[in-house]
Design an enzyme around this catalytic site. Structure first.
Site, short mmCIF file in Angstrom:
data_model
loop_
_atom_site.label_atom_id
_atom_site.label_comp_id
_atom_site.label_asym_id
_atom_site.label_seq_id
_atom_site.Cartn_x
_atom_site.Cartn_y
_atom_site.Cartn_z
N THR A 1 -1.16 -11.47 2.91
CA THR A 1 0.03 -12.48 3.60
C THR A 1 0.58 -11.06 4.44
OG1 THR A 1 1.31 -12.55 1.06
CG2 THR A 1 -0.36 -13.93 1.45
N ASP B 1 1.46 -1.29 -0.16
CA ASP B 1 0.33 -0.13 -0.11
C ASP B 1 0.69 1.21 -0.17
OD1 ASP B 1 -2.34 1.60 0.21
OD2 ASP B 1 -2.75 1.49 2.22
P1 ADP Z 1 -0.81 -6.63 3.54
O1 ADP Z 1 -1.72 -5.72 4.13
O2 ADP Z 1 -2.84 -7.57 3.13
O3 ADP Z 1 -0.87 -7.91 4.48
P2 ADP Z 1 1.30 -6.66 2.50
O4 ADP Z 1 1.18 -5.27 2.09
O5 ADP Z 1 1.97 -6.13 4.28
O6 ADP Z 1 -0.44 -6.38 2.82
O7 ADP Z 1 1.60 -7.39 2.08
C1 ADP Z 1 0.76 -8.38 0.91
C2 ADP Z 1 2.11 -9.36 0.14
O8 ADP Z 1 2.19 -8.16 -0.88
C3 ADP Z 1 3.27 -10.24 1.01
O9 ADP Z 1 3.19 -10.93 0.33
C4 ADP Z 1 4.53 -8.52 0.68
O10 ADP Z 1 5.53 -9.29 0.16
C5 ADP Z 1 3.94 -8.20 -0.27
N1 ADP Z 1 4.41 -6.42 -1.48
C6 ADP Z 1 5.10 -5.38 -0.28
N2 ADP Z 1 5.01 -5.11 -1.17
C7 ADP Z 1 5.62 -5.37 -2.36
C8 ADP Z 1 5.65 -4.52 -3.86
N3 ADP Z 1 5.90 -3.35 -3.87
N4 ADP Z 1 5.28 -5.71 -4.99
C9 ADP Z 1 4.68 -6.33 -5.02
N5 ADP Z 1 4.86 -6.92 -3.51
C10 ADP Z 1 4.81 -6.22 -2.79
#
Ligand code: ADP
Length: 168
Positions: free
Chosen positions: A120, A36
């Site tokens: 995740t 996010d």
């Molecule tokens: P949530 O709060 O839904 O768990 P997160 O952002 O903490 O969301 O993590 C969701 C997934 O996105 C994780 O597998 C994380 O490693 C991945 N992630 C984090 N940053 C990025 C990015 N820039 N691009 C793609 N995936 C990402």
């Protein structure tokens, strides 16, 4: 074949040239950490301005915004469930995130959409369980719908990629 329409890549989702990327947002839609935060930084401050008018988003639902400074034309913001042990409809809510995002993509003529592994990260959903739900839900949707033509599963880390590869 629906399988041909699913692609797996290890990448930062913000750099992808697809019609839409999906954001794993929170209910405020006003930005946060993880993917996010990365999406808000890459899209620029206009995204936050736009999101302020959306009045948040319930868990399991999704909302569309422009991509602003991203290569992607649109962002589909969906709110994954926080893992609380599995007895609080987490599986159903996660499936709903994928379904609602795909419905929004299809109804906006979006041809290609990229998903991060929703819930995740900080939200603590067991990754193998989340990846299985993601693949099953996406396959079911693609079997029943012509759009989106292509779904990209984006993994930030190798571990998630290996999980997806085993399931696919
Ligand atoms: P949530 O709060 O839904 O768990 P997160 O952002 O903490 O969301 O993590 C969701 C997934 O996105 C994780 O597998 C994380 O490693 C991945 N992630 C984090 N940053 C990025 C990015 N820039 N691009 C793609 N995936 C990402």
């Amino acid at each position: 074949m629906t399988f041909d329409r699913i692609e797996l890549i290890q990448s930062d989702i913000t750099i992808l040239t697809v019609d839409a990327i999906v954001n794993a947002a929170n209910t405020s839609l006003l930005g946060g950490g993880g993917v996010d935060g990365a999406i808000h930084r890459a899209a620029g401050p206009e995204l936050l301005e736009y999101c302020r008018k959306l009045d948040g988003c319930p868990t399991g639902e999704a909302k569309l915004t422009p991509g602003f400074n991203l290569p992607a034309k649109f962002i589909i913001h969906t709110v994954g469930p926080v893992w609380r042990g599995g007895q609080f409809d987490e599986d159903k809510l996660l499936a709903s995130c994928y379904n609602r995002s795909l419905e929004i993509a299809a109804s906006n003529e979006i041809q290609s959409v990229a998903f991060p592994a929703i819930s995740t990260g900080v939200y603590g959903f067991p990754p193998a369980r989340a990846c299985k739900i993601a693949v099953r839900t996406i396959k079911n949707f693609l079997t029943a719908n012509l759009l989106p033509k292509k779904v990209v599963l984006v993994c930030f880390d190798k571990k998630t990629c290996d999980l997806y590869r085993a399931i696919l």
